[in-house]
Design an enzyme around this catalytic site. Structure first.
Site, mmCIF file in Angstrom:
data_model
loop_
_atom_site.group_PDB
_atom_site.id
_atom_site.type_symbol
_atom_site.label_atom_id
_atom_site.label_comp_id
_atom_site.label_asym_id
_atom_site.label_seq_id
_atom_site.Cartn_x
_atom_site.Cartn_y
_atom_site.Cartn_z
ATOM 1 N N TRP A 193 0.861 -1.183 0.000
ATOM 2 C CA TRP A 193 0.000 0.000 0.000
ATOM 3 C C TRP A 193 0.909 1.249 0.000
ATOM 4 C CZ3 TRP A 193 -0.176 4.123 3.375
ATOM 5 C CH2 TRP A 193 -1.211 5.036 3.152
ATOM 6 N N ASP A 360 -16.282 11.617 -1.947
ATOM 7 C CA ASP A 360 -15.652 10.339 -1.583
ATOM 8 C C ASP A 360 -16.393 9.699 -0.418
ATOM 9 O OD1 ASP A 360 -13.243 8.462 -0.732
ATOM 10 O OD2 ASP A 360 -12.645 9.352 -2.645
ATOM 11 N N ASP A 361 -15.721 8.843 0.300
ATOM 12 C CA ASP A 361 -16.283 8.014 1.371
ATOM 13 C C ASP A 361 -17.006 8.857 2.428
ATOM 14 O OD1 ASP A 361 -16.757 5.946 3.085
ATOM 15 O OD2 ASP A 361 -14.652 5.377 3.330
ATOM 16 N N ARG A 437 -9.890 -3.353 8.157
ATOM 17 C CA ARG A 437 -10.471 -2.006 8.172
ATOM 18 C C ARG A 437 -11.913 -2.067 8.698
ATOM 19 N NH1 ARG A 437 -11.949 2.673 3.784
ATOM 20 N NH2 ARG A 437 -10.723 4.325 4.708
ATOM 21 N N TRP A 471 -14.923 3.427 -7.864
ATOM 22 C CA TRP A 471 -15.308 2.104 -7.334
ATOM 23 C C TRP A 471 -14.153 1.572 -6.504
ATOM 24 C CZ3 TRP A 471 -19.500 -1.204 -9.521
ATOM 25 C CH2 TRP A 471 -19.517 -2.488 -8.955
ATOM 26 N N ASP A 472 -14.299 1.646 -5.191
ATOM 27 C CA ASP A 472 -13.200 1.319 -4.288
ATOM 28 C C ASP A 472 -13.323 -0.116 -3.770
ATOM 29 O OD1 ASP A 472 -10.960 1.772 -2.766
ATOM 30 O OD2 ASP A 472 -11.778 3.471 -1.657
ATOM 31 N N MET A 473 -12.246 -0.633 -3.217
ATOM 32 C CA MET A 473 -12.217 -1.983 -2.623
ATOM 33 C C MET A 473 -11.052 -1.982 -1.658
ATOM 34 S SD MET A 473 -11.114 -5.181 -2.325
ATOM 35 C CE MET A 473 -9.820 -5.612 -3.463
ATOM 36 N N ASN A 474 -11.362 -1.973 -0.358
ATOM 37 C CA ASN A 474 -10.347 -1.567 0.607
ATOM 38 C C ASN A 474 -9.795 -2.634 1.531
ATOM 39 O OD1 ASN A 474 -9.702 1.240 0.258
ATOM 40 N ND2 ASN A 474 -11.860 1.614 0.613
ATOM 41 N N CYS A 520 -10.449 1.426 -8.005
ATOM 42 C CA CYS A 520 -9.557 1.797 -6.911
ATOM 43 C C CYS A 520 -9.544 0.631 -5.935
ATOM 44 C CB CYS A 520 -10.113 3.059 -6.234
ATOM 45 S SG CYS A 520 -9.263 3.551 -4.728
ATOM 46 N N ASP A 542 -2.696 5.486 -3.076
ATOM 47 C CA ASP A 542 -3.112 6.449 -2.046
ATOM 48 C C ASP A 542 -1.974 7.380 -1.685
ATOM 49 O OD1 ASP A 542 -5.713 5.802 -1.815
ATOM 50 O OD2 ASP A 542 -5.530 4.640 0.031
HETATM 51 C C1 DGJ Z 1 -9.127 4.239 -0.252
HETATM 52 C C2 DGJ Z 1 -8.958 5.109 -1.448
HETATM 53 O O1 DGJ Z 1 -7.803 4.765 -2.151
HETATM 54 C C3 DGJ Z 1 -8.962 6.558 -1.003
HETATM 55 O O2 DGJ Z 1 -8.704 7.393 -2.091
HETATM 56 C C4 DGJ Z 1 -10.278 6.853 -0.368
HETATM 57 O O3 DGJ Z 1 -11.300 6.730 -1.321
HETATM 58 C C5 DGJ Z 1 -10.525 5.909 0.792
HETATM 59 N N1 DGJ Z 1 -10.371 4.546 0.409
HETATM 60 C C6 DGJ Z 1 -11.900 6.109 1.362
HETATM 61 O O4 DGJ Z 1 -12.208 5.188 2.305
#
Ligand code: DGJ
Length: 724
Positions: A193, A360-361, A437, A471-474, A520, A542
């Protein structure tokens, strides 16, 4: 068609003007790999004997074990003692697979891969080579697609159970190349990351080496790509053999150097934790792999991948169009925003020439931190009293577009969705549910889950009248289990999950063809060709620090063009590493990708806003060149104190050159930067200074740089061919 079958010699020659790939049916039935490299004219007898130590006359499968031969589709149990491309356990437990030639077809175009993104094949031609195991009735179709205009060979494998017993696929790689040279090095991209896709080169040694992921996604740790480099290969010259996979799930890119020092390179779905049950009559398809040969070093390889991605991978309205300049509120506000703050940000953005505001979020459920509400895609009226629709209307009234962040694959344990459907997440029954998370992963192998996501995200997009989606995936995913799959299919979960992701993305992107989608995954944690086929750009990392971005974008550009790399100007000191960099440098580096901002514009002094307005005018004027030009890496930030890259128009008449010095040093002579891609016979004017240079001078002597004043100083040059 650029595929010739020489019946007398049982040889297939796949070629375009620059590259040849040749395979041969040994003893009339087993496909051996003979050659991949610069174009050869014909497959004469002389060439055949030079390329292969084995001809029909001297070769017998019983006498000469397959262990010593370069193969196209090595299996297990028939004499090859190396790890193979395809491994299948049959109903009686045996895992010997004797694949012999059963026919072939040469046809225009390229087959699609069921359920997975793949390259378009207009103007291409495909060889399908069918191999059959007589004992079990299993067949393997090897597919090779040749393109005339790009030096890419697309490969995939389709396994069909033509027998009357079930079988289990334990591994099915997409491509295998048995090289017959022992002097190669391996280049891979690894990271984490915030520092994704850093290049590593190592000399090949006997045994296994490579990169892989079991994290549920292609991942920030390793990229589904590798390249084998000849000893003299560098950025500008030498032979490079690369493989990239069109897949977003667990993968493996591996090279096994055998007892004869010959490397076997394979890329495909990660076999660890994977298996697939194949009932009689069923078929299984691997993702597509792209093989790229470059005789012009890594630069040539990258420009080939870039051209291929632009022409055959990215699709939809934005694939080759201008991209809106955006401001994203994440690093401006994090979760701490309301409608007034967003509107103030939007007004300032509009004043400086930005096109789109991304929310964003934190806009849904009751999400004030990252510990709740994922899955509850309802507007948080505490923050947005007029809902998404009201906010979007106000932003549109200002003349800006409106974008929205979503993370559709996730669910927070603290959410209405989880309380209603605790069985919808990936987990092994009765065991701990592993959070990361503070979130769990929805089981996208389930149709009911996929339908929910399509409906909930589609409704939010409609409510918000959105023009853009991030479209995020964290989190990484332990593919521990699915409630819906029977025990013998649990190891199918990783692949079924990613097929589910593709289906959901396809349903949503096709329902909103006017919307620009950016993928993302905590930055660049799922940055692969399959994602680019579904969404034309991806958030690169990020880490928005300009010097870290020089490194991340340098590594990413080995495969991906600037039009795929989300890059934003953020605050200084930077939020990820605390480094201070000049605003101009941050802007120049962000111009290496799809340009935007990620900071609170409302707090900037007027002078910086004016600078930003000027950058925006520049980006708009230069965008076609910056995003879609031919890309050259000039100086590597991994090798020294400087980084430089340039984009050149297809007709070579225009170029933008960017240079960054990390640490300023006293008493140094101003440097000369040798450029690439220009026409030596033309003159070029630097549009900012008015100075005129010969193309030959810029290529062979160099562009005079200014001495850096202060750390992380950037300089940029816009060169135009002099025609008057
Ligand atoms: C991870 C993304 O890479 C960030 O840019 C942001 O959107 C956060 N998630 C939000 O939780």
């Amino acid at each position: 068609m650029p595929i010739i079958y020489d019946e007398a010699r049982r040889c297939f020659h796949l070629y375009n003007a620059r590259v040849s790939y040749i395979l041969r049916l040994a003893a009339g039935s087993v496909p051996l790999h003979l050659y991949w490299g610069p174009r050869v004219r014909a497959i004469g007898d002389d060439l055949l004997t030079r390329l292969s130590r084995y001809t029909d006359e001297t070769f017998s499968l019983h006498e000469t074990p397959l262990d010593r031969l370069p193969q196209e589709c090595p299996t297990f149990g028939m004499g090859d003692l190396r790890e193979g491309m395809l491994h299948i356990v049959q109903a009686d437990g045996a895992h010997a697979l004797d694949l012999r030639y059963a026919g072939h077809q040469i046809a225009p175009g390229k087959p699609e891969i069921a359920g997975m993104p793949s390259a378009r094949g207009d103007g291409a031609a495909t060889l399908t080579l069918t191999l059959r195991d007589a004992y079990s009735g299993l067949t393997a179709e090897l597919r090779y697609t040749v393109y005339e205009d790009v030096d890419i060979l697309a490969r995939s494998l389709r396994v069909v159970n033509g027998g009357d017993q079930a079988a289990t696929i334990e591994r099915a790689f997409s491509a295998c190349v048995d090289f017959q040279r022992s002097d190669l090095s391996l280049l891979t991209l690894s990271g984490a990351w915030g520092r994704e896709r850093q290049p590593y080169v190592r000399k090949l040694v006997p045994g296994e080496q490579g990169v892989s992921s079991v994290r549920g996604a292609s991942s920030a740790i390793a990229s589904p790509f590798m390249a084998l480099l000849a000893p003299d290969a560098n950025e500008e010259q030498g032979e490079v053999y690369a493989m990239a996979l069109c897949y977003s799930g667990n993968f493996k890119a591996t090279v096994n150097v055998d007892a004869d020092w010959n490397p076997r390179a394979m890329i495909g779905i990660q076999p660890f934790g994977f298996s697939w049950n194949l009932a009689p009559g069923e078929a299984f398809e691997t993702p597509e792999a792209y093989l790229c040969f470059s005789a012009e070093g890594l630069g040539g390889m990258s420009r080939t991948f870039h051209r291929f991605i632009r022409r055959y991978i990215t699709s939809g309205k934005y694939a080759r169009a201008a991209r809106p300049l955006l401001v994203n509120n994440w690093e401006a506000t994090y979760f701490d925003f309301d409608e007034d703050k967003l509107l103030a940000l939007a007004r300032t953005a509009k004043d400086v020439g930005i096109d789109l505001l991304v929310l964003d979020d934190g806009w849904f459920g009751r999400r004030d931190r990252d510990d709740s509400s994922l899955g509850d895609w309802t507007d948080d009226l505490r923050k947005l009293p007029h809902g998404l629709g009201g906010l979007s209307d106000r932003i549109h009234e200002m003349g800006l577009k409106f974008g929205l962040w979503v993370e559709p694959e996730m669910v927070s344990p603290d959410s209405d969705l989880y309380r209603a459907h605790p069985d919808w997440c990936i987990h092994a029954g009765g065991r701990m549910r592993v959070e990361a998370r503070q979130q769990l992963v929805l089981d996208l192998s389930r149709a009911d889950v996929r339908d929910y996501i399509v409906e909930a995200i589609g409704a939010a997009m409609e409510r918000g009248k959105v023009d853009y989606v991030k479209w995020d995936m964290n989190r990484a995913i332990n593919m521990s289990g699915s409630e819906k799959l029977p025990p013998e299919r649990q190891k199918e979960l990783g692949h079924r999950y990613i097929l589910g992701v593709y289906e959901v993305m396809r349903r949503i992107t096709s329902r909103f063809p006017q919307v620009l989608f950016e993928s993302c995954a905590s930055g660049g944690g799922r940055f692969d060709l399959a994602m680019m086929a579904l969404m034309p750009q991806a958030w690169c990392s990020d880490d928005t620090d300009a010097w870290m971005r020089c490194r991340i974008q340098h590594g990413t550009s080995l495969v991906f063009p600037p039009s795929c790399m989300g890059a934003h100007v953020s605050a200084s000191p930077n939020h990820q590493v605390g480094r201070s960099t000049p605003l101009a440098t941050r802007a120049m580096v962000a111009m290496g990708g799809t340009y935007g901002y990620e900071l609170d514009l409302t707090r900037l002094p007027q002078e910086e806003l004016e600078q930003i307005a000027a950058f925006n005018r520049r980006v708009k004027a230069l965008q076609p060149l910056l995003l879609y030009g031919d890309y050259y890496r000039l100086l590597s930030p991994f090798e020294g104190n400087e980084c430089a890259f340039m984009s050149v128009s297809e007709d070579r008449g225009e170029a933008v050159v960017t240079h960054v010095t990390a640490q300023a040093q006293p008493f140094v002579q101003p440097g000369l930067l040798r450029l690439r891609g220009l026409n030596p016979d033309w003159d070029y004017r630097d549009e900012d200074s008015g100075r005129v240079y010969g193309g030959d001078e810029l290529l062979y002597y160099g562009l005079p740089l200014k001495t850096a004043w202060g750390d992380y100083a950037g300089q940029q040059f816009h060169l135009m061919r002099v025609t008057d």
